[in-house]
Design a protein around this motif. Structure first.
Motif, PDB file in Angstrom:
ATOM      1  N   GLY A   1    -112.424 -18.284   6.229  1.00  0.00           N
ATOM      2  CA  GLY A   1    -111.992 -19.598   6.683  1.00  0.00           C
ATOM      3  C   GLY A   1    -112.917 -20.700   6.211  1.00  0.00           C
ATOM      4  O   GLY A   1    -112.463 -21.782   5.798  1.00  0.00           O
TER       5      GLY A   1
ATOM      6  N   ASP B   1    -115.031 -22.500  18.851  1.00  0.00           N
ATOM      7  CA  ASP B   1    -115.000 -22.173  17.424  1.00  0.00           C
ATOM      8  C   ASP B   1    -115.046 -23.392  16.529  1.00  0.00           C
ATOM      9  O   ASP B   1    -114.923 -23.266  15.309  1.00  0.00           O
ATOM     10  CB  ASP B   1    -113.746 -21.351  17.102  1.00  0.00           C
ATOM     11  CG  ASP B   1    -112.460 -22.138  17.333  1.00  0.00           C
ATOM     12  OD1 ASP B   1    -112.454 -23.037  18.206  1.00  0.00           O
ATOM     13  OD2 ASP B   1    -111.461 -21.854  16.644  1.00  0.00           O
TER      14      ASP B   1
ATOM     15  N   LEU C   1    -112.632 -22.556  13.429  1.00  0.00           N
ATOM     16  CA  LEU C   1    -112.733 -21.401  12.545  1.00  0.00           C
ATOM     17  C   LEU C   1    -111.703 -20.309  12.832  1.00  0.00           C
ATOM     18  O   LEU C   1    -111.223 -19.661  11.902  1.00  0.00           O
ATOM     19  CB  LEU C   1    -114.149 -20.818  12.629  1.00  0.00           C
ATOM     20  CG  LEU C   1    -115.264 -21.724  12.094  1.00  0.00           C
ATOM     21  CD1 LEU C   1    -116.615 -21.025  12.228  1.00  0.00           C
ATOM     22  CD2 LEU C   1    -115.012 -22.115  10.647  1.00  0.00           C
ATOM     23  N   THR C   2    -111.369 -20.067  14.090  1.00  0.00           N
ATOM     24  CA  THR C   2    -110.429 -18.989  14.381  1.00  0.00           C
ATOM     25  C   THR C   2    -109.013 -19.315  13.926  1.00  0.00           C
ATOM     26  O   THR C   2    -108.168 -18.428  13.815  1.00  0.00           O
ATOM     27  CB  THR C   2    -110.404 -18.653  15.890  1.00  0.00           C
ATOM     28  OG1 THR C   2    -109.983 -19.814  16.622  1.00  0.00           O
ATOM     29  CG2 THR C   2    -111.768 -18.205  16.376  1.00  0.00           C
TER      30      THR C   2
ATOM     31  N   TYR D   1    -108.017 -20.114  11.011  1.00  0.00           N
ATOM     32  CA  TYR D   1    -107.729 -19.540   9.698  1.00  0.00           C
ATOM     33  C   TYR D   1    -107.313 -18.074   9.805  1.00  0.00           C
ATOM     34  O   TYR D   1    -106.439 -17.618   9.068  1.00  0.00           O
ATOM     35  CB  TYR D   1    -108.955 -19.674   8.787  1.00  0.00           C
ATOM     36  CG  TYR D   1    -109.257 -21.109   8.445  1.00  0.00           C
ATOM     37  CD1 TYR D   1    -108.554 -21.767   7.445  1.00  0.00           C
ATOM     38  CD2 TYR D   1    -110.227 -21.823   9.153  1.00  0.00           C
ATOM     39  CE1 TYR D   1    -108.818 -23.090   7.145  1.00  0.00           C
ATOM     40  CE2 TYR D   1    -110.492 -23.151   8.854  1.00  0.00           C
ATOM     41  CZ  TYR D   1    -109.785 -23.779   7.860  1.00  0.00           C
ATOM     42  OH  TYR D   1    -110.033 -25.107   7.571  1.00  0.00           O
ATOM     43  N   ALA D   2    -107.924 -17.351  10.712  1.00  0.00           N
ATOM     44  CA  ALA D   2    -107.603 -15.930  10.857  1.00  0.00           C
ATOM     45  C   ALA D   2    -106.400 -15.688  11.756  1.00  0.00           C
ATOM     46  O   ALA D   2    -105.672 -14.711  11.579  1.00  0.00           O
ATOM     47  CB  ALA D   2    -108.816 -15.174  11.411  1.00  0.00           C
ATOM     48  N   HIS D   3    -106.165 -16.589  12.726  1.00  0.00           N
ATOM     49  CA  HIS D   3    -105.154 -16.304  13.745  1.00  0.00           C
ATOM     50  C   HIS D   3    -104.096 -17.389  13.915  1.00  0.00           C
ATOM     51  O   HIS D   3    -103.119 -17.166  14.646  1.00  0.00           O
ATOM     52  CB  HIS D   3    -105.841 -16.060  15.092  1.00  0.00           C
ATOM     53  CG  HIS D   3    -106.855 -14.964  15.053  1.00  0.00           C
ATOM     54  ND1 HIS D   3    -106.512 -13.631  14.901  1.00  0.00           N
ATOM     55  CD2 HIS D   3    -108.208 -15.000  15.105  1.00  0.00           C
ATOM     56  CE1 HIS D   3    -107.620 -12.902  14.889  1.00  0.00           C
ATOM     57  NE2 HIS D   3    -108.659 -13.703  15.002  1.00  0.00           N
TER      58      HIS D   3
ATOM     59  N   ALA E   1    -110.182 -14.090  19.958  1.00  0.00           N
ATOM     60  CA  ALA E   1    -111.260 -14.476  19.047  1.00  0.00           C
ATOM     61  C   ALA E   1    -112.146 -15.548  19.670  1.00  0.00           C
ATOM     62  O   ALA E   1    -113.379 -15.534  19.499  1.00  0.00           O
ATOM     63  CB  ALA E   1    -110.671 -14.972  17.730  1.00  0.00           C
TER      64      ALA E   1
ATOM     65  N   ARG F   1    -105.519 -15.656  18.847  1.00  0.00           N
ATOM     66  CA  ARG F   1    -106.648 -16.561  18.704  1.00  0.00           C
ATOM     67  C   ARG F   1    -107.463 -16.635  19.996  1.00  0.00           C
ATOM     68  O   ARG F   1    -108.685 -16.848  19.958  1.00  0.00           O
ATOM     69  CB  ARG F   1    -106.145 -17.955  18.321  1.00  0.00           C
ATOM     70  CG  ARG F   1    -107.258 -18.929  17.987  1.00  0.00           C
ATOM     71  CD  ARG F   1    -106.755 -20.209  17.372  1.00  0.00           C
ATOM     72  NE  ARG F   1    -107.827 -21.167  17.288  1.00  0.00           N
ATOM     73  CZ  ARG F   1    -107.751 -22.425  17.738  1.00  0.00           C
ATOM     74  NH1 ARG F   1    -106.629 -22.860  18.262  1.00  0.00           N
ATOM     75  NH2 ARG F   1    -108.778 -23.220  17.638  1.00  0.00           N
TER      76      ARG F   1
ATOM     77  N   HIS G   1    -116.450 -15.381   9.973  1.00  0.00           N
ATOM     78  CA  HIS G   1    -115.332 -16.264   9.642  1.00  0.00           C
ATOM     79  C   HIS G   1    -115.533 -16.887   8.259  1.00  0.00           C
ATOM     80  O   HIS G   1    -115.151 -18.029   8.013  1.00  0.00           O
ATOM     81  CB  HIS G   1    -115.180 -17.335  10.719  1.00  0.00           C
ATOM     82  CG  HIS G   1    -114.780 -16.766  12.046  1.00  0.00           C
ATOM     83  ND1 HIS G   1    -113.467 -16.599  12.412  1.00  0.00           N
ATOM     84  CD2 HIS G   1    -115.523 -16.272  13.064  1.00  0.00           C
ATOM     85  CE1 HIS G   1    -113.416 -16.043  13.611  1.00  0.00           C
ATOM     86  NE2 HIS G   1    -114.648 -15.831  14.028  1.00  0.00           N
ATOM     87  N   ARG G   2    -116.118 -16.082   7.378  1.00  0.00           N
ATOM     88  CA  ARG G   2    -116.466 -16.580   6.046  1.00  0.00           C
ATOM     89  C   ARG G   2    -115.243 -17.018   5.243  1.00  0.00           C
ATOM     90  O   ARG G   2    -115.275 -18.026   4.539  1.00  0.00           O
ATOM     91  CB  ARG G   2    -117.223 -15.479   5.278  1.00  0.00           C
ATOM     92  CG  ARG G   2    -117.730 -15.920   3.907  1.00  0.00           C
ATOM     93  CD  ARG G   2    -118.839 -16.937   4.066  1.00  0.00           C
ATOM     94  NE  ARG G   2    -119.291 -17.467   2.798  1.00  0.00           N
ATOM     95  CZ  ARG G   2    -120.151 -16.868   1.978  1.00  0.00           C
ATOM     96  NH1 ARG G   2    -120.644 -15.681   2.304  1.00  0.00           N
ATOM     97  NH2 ARG G   2    -120.517 -17.432   0.864  1.00  0.00           N
TER      98      ARG G   2
END
Length: 217
Positions: free
Chosen positions: A154, A127, A91-92, A94-96, A105, A102, A151-152
């Protein structure tokens, strides 16, 4: 949705049925092998007692995995989740992306697990969606759902990417996302932005947290 709002939403969503959906999805999204195939009849029995909006997609995935040869299922799994950046189960990412940010996170996940008395194996990243879903289903429903909500974007991109790829695994994400509130406002914008731009590009690198690859069937 800020942290306080996510906490309130998680408490409302921590139902028995949602926990069952998360448990089943955690099993079905794991690497397919003979052990999983042996569990499919019991999983089907659990799924059959769910509401239609969860029962229908999860039944399709169970039926698919029961129908195909396990080597074929494993090959599809690797092609989908290891070779498609938008179908990443971590999941992380997608954000990082694979950046040093990351690592911070990932610490958040580890802290949540340790607070609940859970220690992961050395080779297990905290994650991974299956790990988060298992945690939400069996250890701490509220904190597990809060992690999913955090983490919605992602999760939604993964669902969209799997649907576009016509992967049978899309049904698991349809069910999981169905346990969460409808997207609105900033969350919709975050999903659109992530779909357009993708995860951040690598900066210096994050070797200790690189995404593991599966070793075939």
């Amino acid at each position: 949705m800020n942290r306080v709002e996510r906490g309130r939403a998680a408490k409302r969503l921590a139902t028995d049925e949602h926990a069952a959906v998360h448990r089943v999805a955690a099993l079905l999204l794991d690497y397919p092998d003979e052990e999983l195939v042996a569990q499919l009849p019991a999983i089907h029995e659990v799924v059959s007692g769910m509401s239609a909006r969860f029962r229908d997609p999860l039944t399709r995935l169970v039926s698919h995995l029961a129908r195909v040869d396990v080597r074929e299922a494993a090959a599809h799994y690797v092609a989908t989740f290891d070779h498609r950046k938008r179908c990443c189960l971590f999941l992380t990412y997608y954000a990082h992306g694979d950046t040093r940010n990351r690592g911070v996170a990932l610490v958040t996940f580890k802290q949540a697990y340790r607070a609940a008395g859970v220690e992961l194996a050395q080779d297990e990243l905290p994650d991974h969606l299956c790990v988060v879903l298992e945690f939400a289903a069996t250890t701490d429903r509220v904190e597990g759902i809060r992690l999913l909500l955090a983490h919605r974007a992602g999760l939604e991109l993964l669902r969209i990417a799997l649907l576009e790829a016509r992967s049978p695994y899309a049904d698991a994400l349809v069910a999981v996302c169905g346990t969460l509130p409808p997207l609105e406002g900033d969350e919709l914008e975050a999903v659109a932005r992530l779909a357009a731009d993708g995860p951040p590009e690598e900066e210096v690198g994050l070797d200790p947290y690189s995404i593991p690859q599966h070793q075939g069937a």
